[in-house]
Design an enzyme around this catalytic site. Structure first.
Site, PDB file in Angstrom:
ATOM      1  CG  ASP A 139      -2.155  -0.868   0.991  1.00 14.75           C
ATOM      2  OD1 ASP A 139      -2.065  -1.811   0.200  1.00 14.75           O
ATOM      3  OD2 ASP A 139      -3.194  -0.606   1.620  1.00 14.75           O
ATOM      4  CB  CYS A 185       5.115  -0.025   8.066  1.00 15.39           C
ATOM      5  SG  CYS A 185       5.605   0.084   6.329  1.00 15.39           S
ATOM      6  CD  GLU A 241      -4.475   2.468   2.914  1.00 17.29           C
ATOM      7  OE1 GLU A 241      -4.731   1.452   3.577  1.00 17.29           O
ATOM      8  OE2 GLU A 241      -3.321   2.910   2.740  1.00 17.29           O
ATOM      9  CB  CYS A 270       1.675  -6.243   3.938  1.00 21.08           C
ATOM     10  SG  CYS A 270       3.365  -5.975   4.553  1.00 21.08           S
ATOM     11  CG  ASP A 271      -1.561  -2.465   4.629  1.00 18.42           C
ATOM     12  OD1 ASP A 271      -0.546  -2.866   5.217  1.00 18.42           O
ATOM     13  OD2 ASP A 271      -1.866  -1.269   4.559  1.00 18.42           O
ATOM     14  CE  LYS A 272      -6.348  -2.895   1.903  1.00 15.65           C
ATOM     15  NZ  LYS A 272      -5.112  -2.252   2.367  1.00 15.65           N
ATOM     16  CB  SER A 287      -2.657   4.852   5.504  1.00 12.15           C
ATOM     17  OG  SER A 287      -1.567   4.282   6.181  1.00 12.15           O
TER      18      SER A 287
END
Length: 612
Positions: A81, A196, A492, A122-124, A518
């Site tokens: 992202d 992150c 985002e 990570c995000d998704k 985000s």
């Protein structure tokens, strides 16, 4: 007892061809009859949170085979992202979640796998795999790649500060930051492999898998670089085989994802999320996963939890000098859950993949109540301070644990950062189906806020307006037609919020959108406005200068325009069609158009809704 699913493709005269193909992958005669465990990896060289996963699938596979299973690895896609941010690449981020869930279903069902180890980060990716696990309902264990170490940089004035990716984004737009300092910040922001380093979406979701009961203690907070994380991968392989045998050979349905991640488990996960001020994206993903498992968990449940769960932990971006590595030193997720448990805010009897109940797991792993040496050793795991892309490459330890529950990183229910939790659901005539704000990132001075609307029909237009003086202190920035359908893809809004900060407006403005934020966003940033503008939501009726009133303590958001005027505007908009006022320079591919065709609003998790 239920037969192994894999028997469909490994037994019987008519499967001679399939067995021939299995043999070509390395399966031996003696292996037929063993459970097939899918190792669902997400290695890619595009994403720092996944760059170190290449060999970890085979690490798990060897453990699966040592425990008596057949391990077969495949990969999913993974979008970064941060790299996709600020351009049309972000249109693909949320839709990739559905592709990941589908690809896992396709591979597992096509090859009749019996169980899964999901290697996400990570995000998704974690949400996509979680949706697949709930959909498939076969034994599954989650193990993520782990968080990145926080960055440290010495600036030109001699100050040494901890920092992360978001600091680099904010500094880039801050004219007071010199080019030399910006280079130093950029070079130090992301020092190692891993997700992150703040309580952003990736780390939030990996933490929530602990509360859901689908991952092992320490999964959410043990650093990607630390040697102790290796044991999580090895144990995940062993557990997958054990759960597989318990279900197929002992008829124990309690090991299945839908028996573990019940409504009570989802309530535990959201209580944790609210207590630690997690990313607002988690709301989308938790709602989506619940729907996949047939769990009746809605925005109303989240609203109810947000009114009684306090904020017990503040991590970047909500507290700039605290990162996931500091949460780990304070006892990690098991200790936050322990504090919620002591406050009577947790369901102790939910199941897990590693302990009979979540309560039993907390009793063993919460450093506030347990003297177990394995807990102390795990949570003493510290950052190594050496830039690297290699997993398990260091074994540094903290000198002491952070057990201070009055002023430390994790607080008790009696001494919270705030009585109100870190997330809140707001409703009103601007968002009848609700919207989300991360209250942990909102300064107390603007919990109640009102101002004139500055309306933008896209994120790009908002960024231009903010950077070129189009937004003033006191304004309420409205960014619309950025929802799941309207974007499409629900971008985002990290750059608009970061640029408001860099312009000194972080505590002087509000931002409302039908898009999302985000996990790195803080400030009075309200997202997921539902219904979205493209679906006829009232956010599409806002006009320049309209007064918007926000009251977080009372959970309201109001467009202060008479109902008769709103009705007239709605009739006018119905005639025009619910689309941006002017053309946007945005190419929407066929793939994104397909997603938009079936996407629901954010209050439903932005999942696909198919016509009956």
């Amino acid at each position: 007892m239920p037969a192994f699913r894999s028997r469909t493709s490994t037994h019987g005269r008519n499967m001679a061809g399939a067995r021939g193909l299995w043999r070509a992958t390395g399966v031996k005669d003696s292996d037929f009859g063993k459970p097939i465990i899918a190792i669902v990896n997400s290695f890619t060289q595009f994403v720092p949170g996944h760059v170190h996963l290449k060999d970890l699938g085979q690490l798990v596979a060897r453990e699966v085979e040592a425990a008596g299973g057949i391990a077969k690895e495949f990969n999913t896609i993974a979008v970064d992202d941060g790299i996709a941010m600020g351009h049309d690449g972000m249109l693909y981020s949320l839709p990739s979640r559905e592709l990941i869930a589908d690809s896992v279903e396709y591979m597992v069902n096509a090859h009749c796998a019996d169980a899964m180890v999901c290697i996400s980060n990570c995000d998704k990716i974690t949400p996509g795999m979680l949706m697949a696990a709930m959909r498939l309902n076969i034994p599954a264990v989650f193990v993520s790649g782990g968080p990145m170490e926080a960055g440290k940089v010495t600036l030109g004035d001699g100050r040494t500060v901890k920092m992360d990716l978001i600091d680099a984004m904010v500094a880039a737009a801050d004219e007071k930051v010199s080019d030399d300092d910006l280079t130093r910040i950029e070079q130090a922001a992301c020092p190692t492999c891993g997700s992150c380093s703040g309580m952003f979406t990736a780390n939030s979701m990996n933490c929530l898998t602990e509360a859901l009961g689908l991952s092992l203690p320490g999964n959410g907070s043990t650093l990607a670089t630390h040697a102790y994380r290796k044991e999580l991968f090895l144990e995940a392989g062993r557990r997958a085989v054990e759960l597989c045998r318990r279900y197929y050979e002992q008829e124990d349905e309690g090991v299945l994802p839908r028996a573990i991640a019940t409504k009570e488990a989802f309530e535990n996960a959201m209580a944790l999320d609210i207590a630690m001020g997690g990313s607002t994206n988690t709301v989308l993903h938790i709602l989506a996963a619940a729907q996949e498992g047939g769990v009746d968990f809605t925005m109303d449940d989240i609203d109810a939890l947000s009114r009684r769960v306090p904020c017990l932990c503040k991590v970047a971006p909500n507290k700039a000098d605290v990162h996931i590595e500091d949460v780990h030193r304070a006892g990690g997720i098991m200790s936050i859950l322990g504090e919620l448990d002591r406050g009577g805010l947790l369901h102790r009897d939910t199941r897990t993949v590693h302990a009979p109940t979540l309560g039993a797991a907390i009793d063993q792993w919460d450093i506030g109540r347990s003297n177990a040496p394995e807990a102390r050793e795990l949570f003493l795991a510290a950052p190594g301070g050496v830039p690297t892309q290699v997993a398990f490459s260091q074994s540094s330890t903290w000198d002491t644990l952070d057990t201070d529950r009055e002023t430390g990183v994790i607080r008790s229910v009696a001494t919270p950062f705030s009585k109100d939790g870190g997330l809140a659901v707001l409703k009103g005539n601007l968002a009848p189906d609700g919207c989300i704000v991360k209250t942990a990132g909102v300064d107390e001075s603007i919990l109640v806020f009102a101002g004139p609307a500055k309306v933008f029909e896209s994120q790009d237009a908002a960024v231009y307006g903010i950077l070129n003086g189009g937004v003033q202190a006191g304004d309420v920035v409205v960014i619309r037609y950025e929802g799941p359908k309207g974007g499409p893809g629900m971008q985002e809004m990290l750059y608009p919020t970061s640029y408001l900060k860099s312009k000194g407006l972080g505590k002087a403005c509000a931002l409302i959108t039908d898009g999302r934020f985000s996990g790195g966003t803080s400030g009075l940033s309200i997202g997921h406005a539902s219904p979205e503008a493209a679906s006829g939501g009232p956010i599409g009726l806002v006009r320049e200068g309209d007064r918007i009133e926000i009251d977080i303590p009372n959970r309201t958001i109001t467009l202060a325009v008479p109902e008769a005027e709103l009705a007239a505007r709605r009739a006018e908009q119905d005639a025009k069609g619910w689309k941006p006022a002017g053309p946007r320079k945005r190419k929407v591919s066929q793939a994104l158009k397909v997603y938009a065709q079936f996407a629901s609003s954010a209050d439903k998790g932005a999942v696909r809704v198919l016509p009956e």
